[in-house]
Design a protein around this motif. Structure first.
Motif, short mmCIF file in Angstrom:
data_model
loop_
_atom_site.label_atom_id
_atom_site.label_comp_id
_atom_site.label_asym_id
_atom_site.label_seq_id
_atom_site.Cartn_x
_atom_site.Cartn_y
_atom_site.Cartn_z
N UNK A 47 0.84 -1.20 0.00
CA UNK A 47 0.00 0.00 0.00
C UNK A 47 0.88 1.25 0.00
N UNK A 48 1.92 1.24 0.84
CA UNK A 48 2.80 2.41 0.93
C UNK A 48 3.52 2.63 -0.40
N UNK A 49 4.02 1.55 -1.01
CA UNK A 49 4.72 1.69 -2.29
C UNK A 49 3.78 2.30 -3.33
N UNK A 50 2.52 1.86 -3.31
CA UNK A 50 1.57 2.33 -4.33
C UNK A 50 1.23 3.81 -4.15
N UNK A 51 1.05 4.24 -2.90
CA UNK A 51 0.65 5.65 -2.78
C UNK A 51 1.83 6.61 -2.64
N UNK A 52 3.03 6.07 -2.45
CA UNK A 52 4.20 6.95 -2.25
C UNK A 52 4.42 7.96 -3.39
N UNK A 53 4.41 7.54 -4.66
CA UNK A 53 4.73 8.53 -5.71
C UNK A 53 3.78 9.72 -5.74
N UNK A 54 2.47 9.48 -5.71
CA UNK A 54 1.55 10.61 -5.77
C UNK A 54 1.59 11.40 -4.46
N UNK A 55 1.80 10.70 -3.36
CA UNK A 55 1.88 11.35 -2.05
C UNK A 55 3.07 12.31 -2.00
N UNK A 56 4.24 11.84 -2.44
CA UNK A 56 5.43 12.68 -2.41
C UNK A 56 5.28 13.86 -3.37
N UNK A 57 4.75 13.58 -4.55
CA UNK A 57 4.50 14.63 -5.53
C UNK A 57 3.64 15.72 -4.88
N UNK A 58 2.63 15.28 -4.13
CA UNK A 58 1.70 16.21 -3.50
C UNK A 58 2.39 17.03 -2.42
N UNK A 59 3.24 16.37 -1.63
CA UNK A 59 3.92 17.10 -0.55
C UNK A 59 4.73 18.25 -1.12
N UNK A 60 5.39 18.02 -2.25
CA UNK A 60 6.23 19.07 -2.82
C UNK A 60 5.45 20.08 -3.64
N UNK A 61 4.33 19.65 -4.22
CA UNK A 61 3.66 20.52 -5.19
C UNK A 61 2.21 20.81 -4.84
N UNK A 62 1.86 20.74 -3.54
CA UNK A 62 0.44 20.83 -3.20
C UNK A 62 -0.17 22.16 -3.62
N UNK A 63 0.58 23.27 -3.48
CA UNK A 63 0.00 24.57 -3.84
C UNK A 63 -0.38 24.60 -5.31
N UNK A 64 0.50 24.04 -6.13
CA UNK A 64 0.28 24.02 -7.56
C UNK A 64 -0.93 23.14 -7.92
N UNK A 65 -1.00 21.99 -7.26
CA UNK A 65 -2.10 21.06 -7.53
C UNK A 65 -3.42 21.70 -7.12
N UNK A 66 -3.43 22.35 -5.95
CA UNK A 66 -4.66 22.96 -5.45
C UNK A 66 -5.12 24.08 -6.37
#
Lengths: 294, 301
Positions: free
Chosen positions: A265-284
């Motif tokens: 589960x962690x491996x599967x959500x890690x990529x999008x999770x990490x992407x979000x941590x760094x780019x959350x303002x942009x995504x929002x």
């Protein structure tokens, strides 16, 4: 942000008035944190430790004695095939996200910049596609794919991911091209640059902020996609992460390797999770930009 | 807009996107619609072997128990889930735009579930939150002297599924509400404050009326997501369809691709197509109704 308050410091009356709001947010945020933290902790423990009352203390014991079970991850990646799913998803996601932009950006540019008959009609066709339930299109697609013997082909899955995300991406980028000043094109035309060259050399690079934002979005959508790949990738070698994880969870009933399951589960959500941590303002900013248009 | 004639470029730039569109949206939508009026057993059956049956597929659906259950669940998700999710989303949007500290952080965390795979989220809910012995819900209940609840039992399974699904959706709709609220000029609120309006009066008389358009977007987006409700149904009843969690898409998947079990023995792609048409019709009706209701006295922002 602090436009309503006259003071730079703490306005006690205002903060007290906002207390219920703070409380509600805090509960929601703490819950979300516990949810994610729990699964991360569980992924480093043995099945027995996960299913005990002292789970957190066994996690800290392992953490302080450097005995976290990293072999859960090794098992998930190898034995449970998550490595295969992960690499499949990576290939699908990167190639489809690139193609989506290369196809949608020219279309968005033309739709936002040129007056021609059918422009409004094409735009409404695209907006219809964003509201069509997947179940409306899946059956004929399945018919075509089986007739052409293209089941379980990575290229089929990539093709579908590209097509599914073109309407949203085109809409999203139209807003960006609309905001670019036409003086760039005028200057290029005076210099004798053809409109097509002008687009690729000048307008496309200028739309880069929008292209990056929409690509992050497409990355998340494609990475997490479930329904299409469930139907079109039913062999283990071609499955992406979402369907792979689902199948793994189902077999977990019989093998009972819970640590390995949570590691997956962690491996599967890690990529999008990490992407979000760094780019959350942009995504929002992207969510609100795209949704209002649609 | 540049008004220069540039037909070659327009065609060249639109052609790839339109080609993909025709293959993956236009043709399938038309074919599914036609197919819903024919008796078709398997999806790959040739058109020559289709037998016209008028509304036969639709009548068959309306007499199938599993379809009743799926529609009942669908309506509960759409209405109950919709009201709760949109109310919570609006509440959070109002809280986060009221000058609270840590707004950006809170906003990011509440939206977070949307970037995580639904399969991963569902696994966390099922194995941790709803666990009867050490789950966070039961732990909290027993801490306050309550009795542990079986969250995934026959009576509770549907609601547990709906809570888990809704939890993620709140953040998405909240963002849309926030952007709507931020576009309302601050002068409205300042004027109201000078007049002595409290928070609730401001909400009822300024925020809510000016958010009609945004509310409409949210209602339509919610409806579109619910018509695609599938993976959560599978996660909460993985072995076979159950009356508790089946939704129209789960039922259609079983009818057409017949994946998991013996719940349904015969394949019927025609009925599957009819379900697709019904779901599309729901989106059209909701979109039309909400436009009609909000257009009457729309305030242009």
């Amino acid at each position: 942000m602090a436009k309503a308050s006259k003071f730079r410091g703490i306005n006690v009356r205002k903060e007290v008035r906002l207390l219920p709001g703070y409380l509600l947010c805090a509960v929601w945020i703490v819950f979300t944190f516990i949810l994610v933290a729990w699964v991360v902790c569980a992924s480093f423990l043995s099945s027995n430790e996960i299913f005990s009352d002292s789970m957190m203390s066994s996690f800290f014991t392992r953490l302080t004695t450097f005995t976290l079970k990293f072999d859960n991850y090794a098992k998930a990646w190898g034995t449970h095939n998550v490595g295969v799913y992960f690499l499949n998803s990576l290939v699908y996601t990167v190639s489809s996200c690139t193609a989506i932009v290369l196809i949608s950006a020219p279309a968005a540019y033309v739709l936002s910049r040129f007056v021609f008959r059918g422009n409004a009609f094409i735009q409404s066709l695209l907006s219809v596609a964003m509201g069509v339930p997947a179940i409306m299109i899946i059956m004929p697609l399945f018919g075509i794919v089986t007739a052409l013997h293209l089941m379980n082909q990575p290229s089929t899955i990539i093709f579908l991911y590209i097509a599914m995300n073109i309407p949203f991406t085109t809409f999203f980028l139209m807003a960006f091209f609309k905001n670019l000043s036409p003086t760039y094109e005028e200057a290029a035309a005076i210099d004798g640059c053809s409109p097509i060259r002008t687009f690729w050399r000048i307008m496309f690079p200028l739309a880069q902020p929008g292209i990056i934002t929409v690509s992050i979005f497409n990355f998340i959508t494609v990475w997490n996609e479930y329904f299409l790949s469930l139907v079109f990738a039913n062999k283990s070698q071609v499955r992406p992460v979402a369907v792979g994880l689902y199948n793994m969870i189902q077999s977990m009933r019989y093998t009972g390797d819970w640590g390995g399951m949570f590691a997956s589960v962690v491996i599967v959500f890690a990529p999008t999770f990490l992407l979000y941590i760094f780019l959350s303002e942009r995504i929002i900013a992207g969510v609100t930009g795209g949704a209002i248009k649609g | 807009m540049v008004k220069r004639k540039n037909t070659r470029m327009i065609v060249l730039f639109l052609a790839p996107a339109m080609l993909f569109y025709a293959m993956v949206f236009l043709y399938p939508i038309l074919r599914t619609t036609v197919m819903s009026f024919f008796k078709v057993e398997t999806v790959s059956q040739k058109v020559g072997d289709w037998k016209f049956s008028g509304l036969g597929n639709y009548f068959k659906l309306f007499t199938a128990n599993m379809f009743h259950a799926s529609m009942f669940n669908f309506i509960k998700i759409l209405l109950v889930g919709g009201v709760v999710v949109l109310a919570l989303a609006l509440l959070f949007a109002v809280i986060l735009t009221s000058g609270i500290r840590g707004k950006r952080f809170a906003r990011s965390v509440i939206y977070l579930p949307n970037v995580i795979s639904a399969v991963a989220m569902g696994t966390m809910w099922l194995n941790y939150v709803y666990n009867i012995d050490y789950g966070i819900f039961n732990n909290t209940f027993t801490m306050f002297g309550g009795a542990p609840v079986l969250w995934t039992g026959p009576g509770t399974l549907f609601w547990s599924m709906l809570i888990a699904y809704s939890f993620g959706m709140v953040g998405y709709h909240m963002l849309i509400f926030i952007s709507g609220i931020e576009r309302i000029g601050t002068e409205y609120f300042e004027a109201a404050k000078i007049e002595g309006a409290n928070v609730f009066q401001q909400f009822w008389n300024i925020t809510l009326p000016l958010l009609k358009g945004v509310m409409r977007s949210n209602v339509v987006i919610w409806t579109v997501s619910v018509t695609g409700f599938f993976v959560w149904g599978q996660l909460f009843s993985p072995v076979s369809l159950s009356f508790d969690t089946v939704t129209p898409v789960n039922y259609m998947y079983e009818l057409v691709f017949g994946a998991s079990s013996s719940a349904i023995t015969e394949r019927d792609a025609g009925m599957g197509a009819a379900i697709g048409v019904l779901m599309a019709a729901v989106v059209v009706v909701v979109a039309a109704l909400s436009t009609l209701i909000t257009r009457r006295d729309d305030v242009e922002l």
